[in-house]
Design a protein around this motif. Sequence first.
Motif, PDB file in Angstrom:
ATOM      1  N   MET A 252       0.821  -1.329   0.114  1.00  0.00           N
ATOM      2  CA  MET A 252      -0.063   0.103   0.023  1.00  0.00           C
ATOM      3  C   MET A 252       0.850   1.187   0.038  1.00  0.00           C
ATOM      4  O   MET A 252       0.516   2.429  -0.339  1.00  0.00           O
ATOM      5  N   ASN A 253       2.050   1.235   0.370  1.00  0.00           N
ATOM      6  CA  ASN A 253       2.774   2.434   0.600  1.00  0.00           C
ATOM      7  C   ASN A 253       4.217   2.606  -0.313  1.00  0.00           C
ATOM      8  O   ASN A 253       4.538   3.532  -0.307  1.00  0.00           O
ATOM      9  N   VAL A 254       4.746   1.350  -0.881  1.00  0.00           N
ATOM     10  CA  VAL A 254       5.698   1.555  -1.387  1.00  0.00           C
ATOM     11  C   VAL A 254       5.829   2.416  -2.508  1.00  0.00           C
ATOM     12  O   VAL A 254       6.866   2.850  -3.068  1.00  0.00           O
ATOM     13  N   ALA A 255       4.754   2.464  -3.238  1.00  0.00           N
ATOM     14  CA  ALA A 255       4.653   3.349  -4.511  1.00  0.00           C
ATOM     15  C   ALA A 255       4.241   4.691  -3.979  1.00  0.00           C
ATOM     16  O   ALA A 255       4.007   5.390  -5.110  1.00  0.00           O
ATOM     17  N   ASN A 256       4.025   5.054  -2.806  1.00  0.00           N
ATOM     18  CA  ASN A 256       3.527   6.459  -2.490  1.00  0.00           C
ATOM     19  C   ASN A 256       4.484   7.562  -3.196  1.00  0.00           C
ATOM     20  O   ASN A 256       4.338   8.680  -3.437  1.00  0.00           O
ATOM     21  N   PRO A 257       5.777   7.351  -3.024  1.00  0.00           N
ATOM     22  CA  PRO A 257       6.716   8.361  -3.635  1.00  0.00           C
ATOM     23  C   PRO A 257       6.621   8.965  -5.050  1.00  0.00           C
ATOM     24  O   PRO A 257       6.643   9.890  -5.346  1.00  0.00           O
ATOM     25  N   ILE A 258       6.489   7.829  -5.899  1.00  0.00           N
ATOM     26  CA  ILE A 258       6.538   8.064  -7.292  1.00  0.00           C
ATOM     27  C   ILE A 258       4.885   8.719  -7.724  1.00  0.00           C
ATOM     28  O   ILE A 258       4.986   9.365  -8.455  1.00  0.00           O
ATOM     29  N   PHE A 259       3.771   8.110  -6.834  1.00  0.00           N
ATOM     30  CA  PHE A 259       2.582   8.787  -7.117  1.00  0.00           C
ATOM     31  C   PHE A 259       2.630  10.224  -6.592  1.00  0.00           C
ATOM     32  O   PHE A 259       2.014  11.190  -7.119  1.00  0.00           O
ATOM     33  N   ASN A 260       3.260  10.556  -5.418  1.00  0.00           N
ATOM     34  CA  ASN A 260       3.488  11.989  -5.031  1.00  0.00           C
ATOM     35  C   ASN A 260       4.269  12.656  -5.979  1.00  0.00           C
ATOM     36  O   ASN A 260       3.752  13.951  -6.274  1.00  0.00           O
ATOM     37  N   ALA A 261       5.315  12.218  -6.690  1.00  0.00           N
ATOM     38  CA  ALA A 261       6.113  12.893  -7.691  1.00  0.00           C
ATOM     39  C   ALA A 261       4.927  13.096  -8.916  1.00  0.00           C
ATOM     40  O   ALA A 261       4.923  14.366  -9.614  1.00  0.00           O
ATOM     41  N   PHE A 262       4.037  12.199  -9.163  1.00  0.00           N
ATOM     42  CA  PHE A 262       3.336  12.411 -10.241  1.00  0.00           C
ATOM     43  C   PHE A 262       2.242  13.790 -10.041  1.00  0.00           C
ATOM     44  O   PHE A 262       1.969  14.059 -10.860  1.00  0.00           O
ATOM     45  N   VAL A 263       1.736  13.673  -9.021  1.00  0.00           N
ATOM     46  CA  VAL A 263       0.745  14.886  -8.507  1.00  0.00           C
ATOM     47  C   VAL A 263       1.621  15.847  -8.722  1.00  0.00           C
ATOM     48  O   VAL A 263       0.927  16.855  -9.109  1.00  0.00           O
ATOM     49  N   MET A 264       2.570  16.138  -8.065  1.00  0.00           N
ATOM     50  CA  MET A 264       3.381  17.328  -8.282  1.00  0.00           C
ATOM     51  C   MET A 264       3.814  17.972  -9.429  1.00  0.00           C
ATOM     52  O   MET A 264       3.799  18.928  -9.882  1.00  0.00           O
ATOM     53  N   LYS A 265       4.092  16.995 -10.548  1.00  0.00           N
ATOM     54  CA  LYS A 265       4.123  17.176 -11.908  1.00  0.00           C
ATOM     55  C   LYS A 265       2.932  18.016 -12.400  1.00  0.00           C
ATOM     56  O   LYS A 265       3.136  18.508 -13.747  1.00  0.00           O
ATOM     57  N   LEU A 266       1.628  17.690 -11.899  1.00  0.00           N
ATOM     58  CA  LEU A 266       0.656  18.190 -12.453  1.00  0.00           C
ATOM     59  C   LEU A 266       0.690  19.852 -12.140  1.00  0.00           C
ATOM     60  O   LEU A 266      -0.322  20.569 -12.674  1.00  0.00           O
ATOM     61  N   VAL A 267       1.303  20.294 -11.296  1.00  0.00           N
ATOM     62  CA  VAL A 267       1.188  21.415 -10.453  1.00  0.00           C
ATOM     63  C   VAL A 267       2.333  22.455 -11.049  1.00  0.00           C
ATOM     64  O   VAL A 267       3.521  22.041 -10.973  1.00  0.00           O
ATOM     65  N   PRO A 268       1.992  23.866 -11.286  1.00  0.00           N
ATOM     66  CA  PRO A 268       3.055  24.724 -11.628  1.00  0.00           C
ATOM     67  C   PRO A 268       3.895  24.871 -10.382  1.00  0.00           C
ATOM     68  O   PRO A 268       3.760  24.592  -9.136  1.00  0.00           O
ATOM     69  N   ASP A 269       5.233  24.985 -10.567  1.00  0.00           N
ATOM     70  CA  ASP A 269       6.502  24.871  -9.784  1.00  0.00           C
ATOM     71  C   ASP A 269       6.257  26.054  -8.397  1.00  0.00           C
ATOM     72  O   ASP A 269       6.286  25.476  -7.347  1.00  0.00           O
ATOM     73  N   GLU A 270       5.577  27.181  -8.708  1.00  0.00           N
ATOM     74  CA  GLU A 270       5.375  28.260  -7.643  1.00  0.00           C
ATOM     75  C   GLU A 270       4.466  27.963  -6.998  1.00  0.00           C
ATOM     76  O   GLU A 270       4.029  28.566  -5.975  1.00  0.00           O
ATOM     77  N   LYS A 271       3.256  26.944  -7.097  1.00  0.00           N
ATOM     78  CA  LYS A 271       2.173  26.421  -6.509  1.00  0.00           C
ATOM     79  C   LYS A 271       2.558  25.238  -5.759  1.00  0.00           C
ATOM     80  O   LYS A 271       1.316  24.717  -5.092  1.00  0.00           O
ATOM     81  N   ARG A 272       3.684  24.484  -5.790  1.00  0.00           N
ATOM     82  CA  ARG A 272       3.787  23.189  -5.161  1.00  0.00           C
ATOM     83  C   ARG A 272       3.602  23.311  -3.700  1.00  0.00           C
ATOM     84  O   ARG A 272       3.312  22.093  -3.067  1.00  0.00           O
ATOM     85  N   GLY A 273       3.922  24.257  -2.986  1.00  0.00           N
ATOM     86  CA  GLY A 273       3.905  24.335  -1.689  1.00  0.00           C
ATOM     87  C   GLY A 273       2.420  24.385  -1.363  1.00  0.00           C
ATOM     88  O   GLY A 273       1.803  23.487  -0.329  1.00  0.00           O
ATOM     89  N   LEU A 274       1.461  25.053  -1.879  1.00  0.00           N
ATOM     90  CA  LEU A 274       0.217  25.207  -1.425  1.00  0.00           C
ATOM     91  C   LEU A 274      -0.551  23.923  -1.932  1.00  0.00           C
ATOM     92  O   LEU A 274      -1.371  23.250  -1.267  1.00  0.00           O
ATOM     93  N   ALA A 275      -0.256  23.524  -3.236  1.00  0.00           N
ATOM     94  CA  ALA A 275      -0.672  22.192  -3.672  1.00  0.00           C
ATOM     95  C   ALA A 275      -0.353  20.741  -2.651  1.00  0.00           C
ATOM     96  O   ALA A 275      -1.340  20.161  -2.396  1.00  0.00           O
ATOM     97  N   SER A 276       0.833  21.028  -2.205  1.00  0.00           N
ATOM     98  CA  SER A 276       1.123  19.872  -1.247  1.00  0.00           C
ATOM     99  C   SER A 276       0.089  20.065  -0.118  1.00  0.00           C
ATOM    100  O   SER A 276      -0.239  18.978   0.488  1.00  0.00           O
TER     101      SER A 276
END
Length: 411
Positions: free
Chosen positions: A315-339
């Motif tokens: 359930m947890n081993v693939a979480n890092p790559i999924f988090n990276a996948f989500v961050m790629k959807l978001v503009p760099d300047e909004k990644r703190g807010l998106a997180s």
Amino acid sequence: MDQDPMYRATMKKVIILGLLLGVSQGLIWSILAPYLRLLGYSGTQYGLVGSTAVLSGGLFTLVGGILSDKIGARKVVAIGLLVLSLGLYLISSGDMILVAVGFFLSGIANGFIFTSEQALLARIGKDEVLHYTFSYVMAASTLGGAMGSFIGWVPVYISKTQGIELAELYRLSIIFAGVIPLLLVPLALSIKERGVKEQGKTKISIRGLPRRFYYIAIVNILIGFGAAMSIHNIDYYFVSKYGVTSQELGSVLGLQQLVMAYLMLHMPRLADKYGGVLRVYLIVSASSIPLLIGMTLTNNFIIAAGLYLVRSILMNVANPIFNAFVMKLVPDEKRGLASAFLSLSWTIPAGGGRAVGGYLLDINLELPLRLTALLYTIALTTLAYIFRDELYVSKPAQKQPKVPSTGITDT
């Protein structure tokens, strides 16, 4: 992966930070439930104090995200480390009121640390290798968690050989775990992140985030409530059902994290080879659901612990790559807010879920696990539907980027 010397140096720092913070968190996870159980805390009480941590974390997650975009994520990480140290010291007292305050402060700290850490990682490397950056740092953190969990053997061993009261040794262990975050503050402040000045001038707004990002937040609500209802109380579940101590808990949690740390290093390459991040994430995570049900069908601790071990890894081993996948959807300047927004969608329902799960533990120990399996099934099915266009497109295997030496070997 990026071969820039500054990036390599920064990666080493965040890996060390993740490793040592993981030690602290792993130790706490293995001894906290046995400690409070020895002090007479019921399942309901344990669930309630735990829910204060989840709810306070949710409330301050948004603050942490905004601050990460305004003043830089590294400073928010440092603030979180200071608050975490204070919270653990209060929890060590054992007093009901101070424990509740300590859980509340720990929640604030975790809200700050998790949110700002995600933003920080998203700003130290190139987007095309972001799933490698996330995976390597998370593997280090998980390895540290394994080390800390195995330390859970130490208080029990000393108690048996030296005749010292176990509750007192647990208290001292919590204090020790609280010193580690305090020592990590200078390291956190020394980490470099790109674009902080430009981001500090950016107007904070949730506008500009893609629609699918909000769908992921809805899925997070289901997963957060389900996870908190059973998995966040799993230590109390094992203590209540099987009468185990931090020795057994530390062994199970430590082995889980040790295996997971190794496998996390391979997740990015599996995603590159077998059709993308999302496909690998869904296949691996969905495989864990039947094991949740299996845990409720046995009264043997070894079997239950084995099922939990495999379930948690999947359930947890693939979480890092999924988090990276989500961050790629978001503009760099909004990644703190998106997180922050994404974390908030998880932590707020998780606060209620943990309290509900604690209450259900006093009624029927197996019920929270069964309800969690149902919620996970709904959540992952929804996620697959939202991104169905990406799941069924055949993608060629990508060339594997060269990985720099960062202190974690990919072997």
